[in-house]
Enzyme design. Structure first.
Site, PDB file in Angstrom:
ATOM      1  N   TYR A 130       0.856  -1.182   0.000  1.00 25.94           N
ATOM      2  CA  TYR A 130       0.000   0.000   0.000  1.00 25.94           C
ATOM      3  C   TYR A 130       0.884   1.222   0.000  1.00 25.94           C
ATOM      4  O   TYR A 130       1.902   1.262   0.688  1.00 25.94           O
ATOM      5  CB  TYR A 130      -0.857   0.043   1.277  1.00 25.94           C
ATOM      6  CG  TYR A 130      -1.895  -1.029   1.373  1.00 25.94           C
ATOM      7  CD1 TYR A 130      -1.587  -2.256   1.942  1.00 25.94           C
ATOM      8  CD2 TYR A 130      -3.196  -0.816   0.933  1.00 25.94           C
ATOM      9  CE1 TYR A 130      -2.545  -3.241   2.062  1.00 25.94           C
ATOM     10  CE2 TYR A 130      -4.162  -1.792   1.056  1.00 25.94           C
ATOM     11  CZ  TYR A 130      -3.826  -3.005   1.619  1.00 25.94           C
ATOM     12  OH  TYR A 130      -4.775  -3.978   1.736  1.00 25.94           O
ATOM     13  N   HIS A 148      -6.701   1.243  -2.258  1.00 25.25           N
ATOM     14  CA  HIS A 148      -6.451  -0.196  -2.360  1.00 25.25           C
ATOM     15  C   HIS A 148      -4.965  -0.422  -2.648  1.00 25.25           C
ATOM     16  O   HIS A 148      -4.265   0.472  -3.105  1.00 25.25           O
ATOM     17  CB  HIS A 148      -7.278  -0.790  -3.496  1.00 25.25           C
ATOM     18  CG  HIS A 148      -8.734  -0.855  -3.184  1.00 25.25           C
ATOM     19  ND1 HIS A 148      -9.240  -1.688  -2.219  1.00 25.25           N
ATOM     20  CD2 HIS A 148      -9.793  -0.195  -3.701  1.00 25.25           C
ATOM     21  CE1 HIS A 148     -10.555  -1.527  -2.160  1.00 25.25           C
ATOM     22  NE2 HIS A 148     -10.912  -0.627  -3.048  1.00 25.25           N
ATOM     23  N   LYS A 194      -4.629  -4.918  -9.259  1.00 25.74           N
ATOM     24  CA  LYS A 194      -3.314  -4.836  -8.627  1.00 25.74           C
ATOM     25  C   LYS A 194      -2.289  -5.316  -9.642  1.00 25.74           C
ATOM     26  O   LYS A 194      -2.561  -6.183 -10.455  1.00 25.74           O
ATOM     27  CB  LYS A 194      -3.258  -5.750  -7.399  1.00 25.74           C
ATOM     28  CG  LYS A 194      -4.230  -5.311  -6.330  1.00 25.74           C
ATOM     29  CD  LYS A 194      -4.062  -6.082  -5.065  1.00 25.74           C
ATOM     30  CE  LYS A 194      -5.285  -6.029  -4.192  1.00 25.74           C
ATOM     31  NZ  LYS A 194      -5.889  -4.711  -4.023  1.00 25.74           N
TER      32      LYS A 194
END
EC number: 4.6.1.16
Lengths: 396, 136
Positions: free
Chosen positions: A295, A303, A350
């Site tokens: 993060y 996120h 991601k």
């Protein structure tokens, strides 16, 4: 989902400190004097406030437990260290239990997520009904008039959303004004029922991984770890040995082969320390089939950007054969597995990153060096980001 | 401050009171018998009791697997479910899964495995015997 503007500011204030250590401006020099004298003058230098947190080492779970509310608050709010063992991330179990018993006053993260899921479920059923109704109407019109159906003027989803919003606005607000009656009515205890006595016992603790605990005690010197069996604080050397030995638990340390360079504690500590020193907040990636998540500032802000898979690489292949640890991902990853991982992580937006950690050879590096963190210099770390390339779409 | 017996200050009393064996109380004997799986059992049991709030939760020891499993119901009217706690560092194989199915009595059609990480992160996976058609 992300709200900008004034509602963002509470998080910036609450989570303002990136680490448990906080610089405190010097009492002796005000801001103007500091600027005049310059930052290197002793008078102007700030001192560092150290919270001195305390944790308990648990060998069976390979973790350090924080039980005092003050320390839990500090370690979570300043750097997002640890995870509540009965919560998704931030320790909110006690608040959720109180909400359950006494009615919801302030929503915790888990309750907010549950509420959103309910709303989404409702939206989906309404939308399905609306689509079915529109289709039936078009069929009926075709049957009577013989004309092919014309597409609807308004998008069905937006219409349904507008309907639900109007419904919500018109129904009186029950949530904040009338909390629902408590689930369990505690029986009156022989006439005496002091106010606030029903506060349930907190069954939750904050659990730090050994890497987090060692980073806090060695890197920042703000955590003291207690050994519950001897009831003494662990020195850094004792902690280092204990954390190495925890990975061969329950074999007793005198017999186990924990003093090896491929001890999972060392391999993962290299990764943890590397990214923490660069300012990333690093947490477990269990939910996304990877080792870690990175993060930028913390879970409450955005996120995770990156999903890490640790790929340990042995300098000497012979060490791998003799290893008692059976580390995962040491062999080259198959394309099918890599595609799977990438697909899972792309769906949650991601980027997948492979982190190669080179484990030094037992032949080259003397074994005694493993007894201190100086051995970390022998490891190297390289990151490779994976992104799927689609030639037809990615032309820019 | 380091290495010597600590002075009994209130903060420390709190730590020792919440000392791991106190929390492990309900499961202490089972955890002592199977120390390698103590953490995953402890975390799964606590998750089911305090977070999922299942009813009729029991710990069942299975000597053939050298571990204990947890059984319980999601609600009073739901069927009994079997949850097998395991740790992230374990390597599971088809043989392991077969053994689990064979050694639970009565032999279940489906089991849940609860995978526990070092920071207490947990994921549950449902495994069924054979192919299961997805619900319509």
């Amino acid at each position: 989902m992300t709200e900008k503007g004034p509602s963002r500011r509470p998080e910036n204030k609450i989570y303002a400190n990136a680490l448990p250590l906080v610089p405190v401006p010097s009492l002796y020099a005000g801001p103007i004097l500091s600027r005049v004298l310059g930052p290197s003058t002793p008078l102007a230098r700030a001192s560092i406030s150290n919270p001195h947190c305390v944790g308990v080492f648990d060998e069976k779970s390979r973790s350090v437990w924080i039980t005092s509310a003050r320390d839990i608050d500090i370690l979570w709010k300043r750097g997002f260290f640890g995870k509540g063992n009965l919560s998704r991330s931030e320790p909110t179990w006690l608040n959720r239990r109180i909400n359950q018993l006494n009615g919801v006053k302030v929503l915790t993260a888990e309750e907010l997520t549950a509420k959103r899921r309910e709303e989404r479920k409702l939206f989906k059923t309404e939308r399905a009904q609306a689509i079915a109704a529109a289709a039936a109407e078009a069929e009926a019109r075709f049957a009577t008039e013989g004309r092919p159906p014309t597409p609807p003027v308004e998008n069905i989803s937006t219409a349904v959303r507008a309907n639900l919003a109007a419904q919500k606005a018109s129904t009186p607000h029950l949530s904040t004004s009338d909390p629902p009656p408590p689930l369990d009515d505690p029986p009156p205890d022989e006439g005496e029922e002091p106010e606030g006595s029903d506060r349930p016992e907190n069954m939750e603790h904050l659990q730090l991984t050994l890497q987090e605990a060692f980073f806090l005690s060695w890197g920042l010197d703000c955590l003291d770890v207690l050994d519950p069996i001897t009831e003494t604080y662990l020195t850094r050397e004792q902690a280092w040995q204990a954390y190495l030995a925890a990975h061969t638990f329950p074999i007793p340390p005198s017999l186990s082969q924990h003093r090896r360079f491929d001890n999972p504690f060392l391999v993962h500590y290299v990764v943890y320390h590397h990214f923490r020193s660069l300012g990333w907040v690093i947490k477990s990636g269990l939910k996304f089939c990877t080792d870690y998540l990175l993060y930028k500032r913390g879970p409450v802000f955005t996120h995770a950007e990156f999903s890490l898979v640790v790929c340990p690489t042995y300098e000497d292949p012979g060490d791998e054969q003799s290893s008692p640890f059976d580390l995962p991902n040491t062999k080259p990853i198959s394309w099918s597995w890599l595609s799977t991982l990438n697909r899972v992580n792309t769906q949650v937006r991601k980027s997948l990153m492979l982190v190669y950690v080179t484990i030094p050879a037992m032949k080259r590096v003397p074994l005694e060096s493993i007894d201190s963190p100086a051995v970390l210099q022998e490891y190297t770390i390289r990151e490779v980001t994976i992104k799927r390339f689609v030639p037809a779409r990615m032309r820019d | 401050m380091e290495g010597h017996p600590c002075v009994r200050d209130p903060l420390l009393e709190l730590c020792i009171a919440h000392h791991v064996s106190y929390k492990y109380n309900d499961l202490q004997t089972v955890c002592a018998r199977y120390p390698k799986h103590a953490q995953s059992l402890f975390q799964t049991y606590n998750d089911m009791i305090y977070v999922q709030q299942w009813v009729d939760v029991n710990v069942v020891e299975i000597a053939e697997l050298s571990r204990a499993i947890v059984t319980g119901r999601k609600a009073a009217d739901e069927p009994m479910r079997i949850v097998v706690p395991c740790s992230l560092s374990e390597n599971l194989s088809i043989k392991w899964l077969n053994d689990v199915f064979q050694n639970c009595s009565p032999i279940p059609n489906e089991i849940w495995i609860g995978i526990v990480g070092d920071d207490s992160s947990m994921v549950y996976y449902k495994l069924s015997k054979g192919i299961v058609k997805p619900p319509m």
